[in-house]
Design an enzyme around this catalytic site. Sequence first.
Site, PDB file in Angstrom:
ATOM      1  N   TRP A  34      -0.095 -57.074  43.831  1.00 16.07           N
ATOM      2  CA  TRP A  34      -1.329 -56.291  43.916  1.00 16.07           C
ATOM      3  C   TRP A  34      -2.495 -57.139  43.408  1.00 16.07           C
ATOM      4  O   TRP A  34      -2.391 -57.792  42.366  1.00 16.07           O
ATOM      5  CB  TRP A  34      -1.171 -55.012  43.096  1.00 16.07           C
ATOM      6  N   ASP A  89       5.978 -51.658  37.591  1.00 20.01           N
ATOM      7  CA  ASP A  89       4.812 -50.967  38.132  1.00 20.01           C
ATOM      8  C   ASP A  89       5.302 -49.965  39.172  1.00 20.01           C
ATOM      9  O   ASP A  89       5.772 -50.341  40.245  1.00 20.01           O
ATOM     10  CB  ASP A  89       3.851 -51.979  38.757  1.00 20.01           C
ATOM     11  N   LYS A 108      -1.111 -41.354  44.100  1.00 26.50           N
ATOM     12  CA  LYS A 108      -0.618 -41.321  45.469  1.00 26.50           C
ATOM     13  C   LYS A 108       0.245 -40.096  45.741  1.00 26.50           C
ATOM     14  O   LYS A 108       0.003 -39.343  46.679  1.00 26.50           O
ATOM     15  CB  LYS A 108       0.181 -42.595  45.784  1.00 26.50           C
TER      16      LYS A 108
END
Length: 398
Positions: free
Chosen positions: A130, A212, A247
Amino acid sequence: MFKHLKAVSGDPLLALIVAHKQDLNPKKIDLGVGVYKNDHGDTPILNSVKKAEAILLEQEESKSYLGIYGAAEFETVIQNLVFGEGNPLITSGRIRSTQTPGGTGALKVAADFISANLKNARLWVSDPTWGNHESIFNSAGVEVKSYPYYNPETNGLRFEEMMATLRAEAKEGDVLLVHACCHNPTGIDLQPEHWNIITDFINERGLLPLVDAAYQGFGDGLDADLAGLRHMAANVKSMLVANSFSKNFGIYRERCGGLSILAETKEEANAAFSIIGQAIRANYSMPPAHGAAVVYTIMSSPELKAEWEVEVAGMRNRINGLRDKLVTKLAASGVSKDFSFIKNQRGMFSYSGLTLEQVHTLRNDYSIYIADSGRMSISGVSDNNIDYLCESIAKVVG
């Protein structure tokens, strides 16, 4: 005072969003933005979230501060969702969890904690990872190193090279960051056998894993997506987990996430948690309330929780269905490249294997906006644009 300062270049993905908005082509497609979209191109508010907000509007009695760690009752919500209800690690007290402003806030607190307390620890991240990982940890003074991950020749995982690099270069006390599922940006996930090997290596080398978990529920299922994380947690002495509710609850702008710390004993966990509290106080003082209140309201109601689980499955099934459609239609378009690997990727993103030149041609000639790396946001594909997308890719790739 500021005359010596020079402007820095902005985030290229944010620039891509702006360029798409300014494009007047009615056929334009945005495959850059990293948020879930439905078939109409909208990011909807989940029905379960709307119902929870209605309850809060009726019952909420105060807007006072929550405290450094957020709402006390939210700690259990984080742990049950990430580690699984009834997990003995939770009941043993070896895990402590705090609410944070999104998954990004969790990573920032983890970075500050590592910098201040794990001297000389380096952070290992996948290549690629990311885009904000390196910035977050560099800003905290943590050196960031990378291990091989994506193979552009096979559009798959370079696991043997990954482990060879880590075995050769990772030092005791270093931190190893891995994505729990739906790897951002590649969509290529570690498999169960990979998690087993990495877990054994962490124990052998004396590393601290940092997982993560930003996309739980968007791959294969709420529990299936974190099976590797839970295996690792059950077999290591210490661990950090940053998770996001943005999300899977669709509450991006509410900035709701969590940071969990697993220690060898309950006493160690509590001591480390107090230090994390200091990092929070010096950073943003305390987290916002609304997103966590929404999540807690849903998770504490059997009816709302069941409805939410159905909605998460709906988003997941749409994304996985789009992957199948994309592969089928690309093949039918006569494109020379084999895109079947897209089916095996998971989550919202796909490393498409398109070159920089092809990406720029798609952007300039067809108003199709894809990141320079070739990363596509799959949820930007819809029944309305998939034919145009596949035809355009076929023209560009040949």
